[in-house]
Design a protein around this motif. Structure first.
Motif, PDB file in Angstrom:
ATOM      1  N   ALA A  69       0.835  -1.211   0.000  1.00 30.78           N
ATOM      2  CA  ALA A  69       0.000   0.000   0.000  1.00 30.78           C
ATOM      3  C   ALA A  69       0.867   1.257   0.000  1.00 30.78           C
ATOM      4  O   ALA A  69       0.583   2.219  -0.722  1.00 30.78           O
ATOM      5  CB  ALA A  69      -0.936   0.000   1.201  1.00 30.78           C
ATOM      6  N   SER A  70       1.947   1.243   0.782  1.00 30.15           N
ATOM      7  CA  SER A  70       2.837   2.403   0.788  1.00 30.15           C
ATOM      8  C   SER A  70       3.579   2.538  -0.537  1.00 30.15           C
ATOM      9  O   SER A  70       3.783   3.654  -1.026  1.00 30.15           O
ATOM     10  CB  SER A  70       3.823   2.316   1.954  1.00 30.15           C
ATOM     11  N   LEU A  71       3.964   1.423  -1.133  1.00 24.54           N
ATOM     12  CA  LEU A  71       4.607   1.452  -2.448  1.00 24.54           C
ATOM     13  C   LEU A  71       3.672   2.071  -3.486  1.00 24.54           C
ATOM     14  O   LEU A  71       4.086   2.944  -4.260  1.00 24.54           O
ATOM     15  CB  LEU A  71       5.008   0.042  -2.872  1.00 24.54           C
ATOM     16  N   VAL A  72       2.412   1.662  -3.492  1.00 25.72           N
ATOM     17  CA  VAL A  72       1.442   2.202  -4.456  1.00 25.72           C
ATOM     18  C   VAL A  72       1.200   3.683  -4.179  1.00 25.72           C
ATOM     19  O   VAL A  72       1.217   4.509  -5.106  1.00 25.72           O
ATOM     20  CB  VAL A  72       0.128   1.394  -4.409  1.00 25.72           C
ATOM     21  N   PHE A  73       0.998   4.045  -2.914  1.00 25.18           N
ATOM     22  CA  PHE A  73       0.740   5.446  -2.583  1.00 25.18           C
ATOM     23  C   PHE A  73       1.896   6.340  -3.007  1.00 25.18           C
ATOM     24  O   PHE A  73       1.704   7.339  -3.700  1.00 25.18           O
ATOM     25  CB  PHE A  73       0.476   5.613  -1.079  1.00 25.18           C
ATOM     26  N   TRP A  74       3.111   6.008  -2.567  1.00 28.59           N
ATOM     27  CA  TRP A  74       4.260   6.857  -2.886  1.00 28.59           C
ATOM     28  C   TRP A  74       4.590   6.815  -4.371  1.00 28.59           C
ATOM     29  O   TRP A  74       5.031   7.821  -4.936  1.00 28.59           O
ATOM     30  CB  TRP A  74       5.471   6.474  -2.045  1.00 28.59           C
ATOM     31  N   GLY A  75       4.361   5.681  -5.016  1.00 27.27           N
ATOM     32  CA  GLY A  75       4.584   5.604  -6.453  1.00 27.27           C
ATOM     33  C   GLY A  75       3.646   6.530  -7.209  1.00 27.27           C
ATOM     34  O   GLY A  75       4.071   7.279  -8.099  1.00 27.27           O
ATOM     35  N   LEU A  76       2.354   6.513  -6.855  1.00 21.96           N
ATOM     36  CA  LEU A  76       1.393   7.397  -7.506  1.00 21.96           C
ATOM     37  C   LEU A  76       1.710   8.860  -7.220  1.00 21.96           C
ATOM     38  O   LEU A  76       1.629   9.717  -8.111  1.00 21.96           O
ATOM     39  CB  LEU A  76      -0.028   7.066  -7.054  1.00 21.96           C
ATOM     40  N   PHE A  77       2.104   9.156  -5.984  1.00 20.49           N
ATOM     41  CA  PHE A  77       2.411  10.536  -5.624  1.00 20.49           C
ATOM     42  C   PHE A  77       3.644  11.049  -6.367  1.00 20.49           C
ATOM     43  O   PHE A  77       3.619  12.132  -6.957  1.00 20.49           O
ATOM     44  CB  PHE A  77       2.606  10.665  -4.111  1.00 20.49           C
ATOM     45  N   VAL A  78       4.712  10.279  -6.360  1.00 16.08           N
ATOM     46  CA  VAL A  78       5.948  10.710  -7.024  1.00 16.08           C
ATOM     47  C   VAL A  78       5.746  10.836  -8.525  1.00 16.08           C
ATOM     48  O   VAL A  78       6.196  11.814  -9.148  1.00 16.08           O
ATOM     49  CB  VAL A  78       7.110   9.743  -6.690  1.00 16.08           C
ATOM     50  N   GLN A  79       5.062   9.882  -9.136  1.00 22.39           N
ATOM     51  CA  GLN A  79       4.816   9.966 -10.574  1.00 22.39           C
ATOM     52  C   GLN A  79       3.898  11.144 -10.899  1.00 22.39           C
ATOM     53  O   GLN A  79       4.069  11.797 -11.940  1.00 22.39           O
ATOM     54  CB  GLN A  79       4.223   8.655 -11.106  1.00 22.39           C
ATOM     55  N   GLY A  80       2.930  11.443 -10.029  1.00 15.56           N
ATOM     56  CA  GLY A  80       2.076  12.610 -10.223  1.00 15.56           C
ATOM     57  C   GLY A  80       2.853  13.911 -10.131  1.00 15.56           C
ATOM     58  O   GLY A  80       2.645  14.837 -10.929  1.00 15.56           O
ATOM     59  N   VAL A  81       3.775  13.990  -9.161  1.00 13.09           N
ATOM     60  CA  VAL A  81       4.611  15.185  -9.027  1.00 13.09           C
ATOM     61  C   VAL A  81       5.508  15.353 -10.248  1.00 13.09           C
ATOM     62  O   VAL A  81       5.640  16.461 -10.793  1.00 13.09           O
ATOM     63  CB  VAL A  81       5.455  15.122  -7.729  1.00 13.09           C
ATOM     64  N   TYR A  82       6.115  14.257 -10.697  1.00 15.63           N
ATOM     65  CA  TYR A  82       6.992  14.329 -11.871  1.00 15.63           C
ATOM     66  C   TYR A  82       6.218  14.794 -13.106  1.00 15.63           C
ATOM     67  O   TYR A  82       6.684  15.673 -13.842  1.00 15.63           O
ATOM     68  CB  TYR A  82       7.626  12.963 -12.134  1.00 15.63           C
ATOM     69  N   GLU A  83       5.039  14.228 -13.313  1.00 13.82           N
ATOM     70  CA  GLU A  83       4.234  14.602 -14.480  1.00 13.82           C
ATOM     71  C   GLU A  83       3.761  16.052 -14.371  1.00 13.82           C
ATOM     72  O   GLU A  83       3.712  16.778 -15.360  1.00 13.82           O
ATOM     73  CB  GLU A  83       3.041  13.651 -14.612  1.00 13.82           C
ATOM     74  N   MET A  84       3.435  16.504 -13.165  1.00 14.85           N
ATOM     75  CA  MET A  84       3.024  17.889 -12.966  1.00 14.85           C
ATOM     76  C   MET A  84       4.160  18.835 -13.331  1.00 14.85           C
ATOM     77  O   MET A  84       3.954  19.830 -14.016  1.00 14.85           O
ATOM     78  CB  MET A  84       2.595  18.110 -11.518  1.00 14.85           C
ATOM     79  N   PHE A  85       5.383  18.533 -12.885  1.00 13.73           N
ATOM     80  CA  PHE A  85       6.521  19.384 -13.233  1.00 13.73           C
ATOM     81  C   PHE A  85       6.782  19.380 -14.734  1.00 13.73           C
ATOM     82  O   PHE A  85       7.116  20.405 -15.316  1.00 13.73           O
ATOM     83  CB  PHE A  85       7.780  18.959 -12.477  1.00 13.73           C
TER      84      PHE A  85
END
Length: 146
Positions: free
Chosen positions: A73-89
């Protein structure tokens, strides 16, 4: 402090992140360049395994399964968050947002878009089996190599 349980948890989540990232790329948009998507997720898997799962090992078999579920669950959460931040930038550098608040909201919207790709049955099964194996392997490593 390095322990066998931390190393085992990190390696298990690294493998799960690698497998799921490959499945997401296969199920994703055709022709989309994912860049270092897989490598970033593998790094997140190692960090989540080492810090989250590794320190919680040694509490019994039921706790081991819960530990595996927590790690995934933490892997999925942090993966989605980091990929979302990268795509936003990436989009912000192309001036796709009118202001900073819109960019921050886009992080979560982009994370939800990536999360929709995780709903595929083969990905859910991989995450569930990976959680079970990672939790039990981490517990066994803690018991065997103290």
């Amino acid at each position: 402090m390095p322990t066998a349980a931390r190393l085992t948890a990190a390696l298990c989540l690294l493998v799960v992140a690698f497998l799921v990232s490959g499945m997401v790329i296969e199920n994703g948009e055709e022709g989309k360049d994912y860049g270092i998507f897989t490598q970033v997720n593998m790094f997140i898997g190692v960090v989540c395994g080492w810090w989250i799962m590794g320190k919680r090992a040694g509490r019994g078999w039921t706790a081991a399964i819960n530990n595996g579920l927590t790690g995934i669950a933490s892997l999925v959460f942090w993966g989605l968050f980091v990929q979302g931040v990268y795509e936003m930038f990436r989009l912000a550098m192309r001036h796709r947002f009118d202001g900073p608040f819109e960019a921050v909201i886009a992080i979560f919207e982009l994370g939800v878009e990536y999360g929709r790709q995780l709903i595929a049955p083969e990905i859910l099964w991989t995450l569930a089996i990976g959680a079970l194996v990672a939790g039990l392997a981490t517990e066994e490593a803690k018991r065997r190599w103290r």
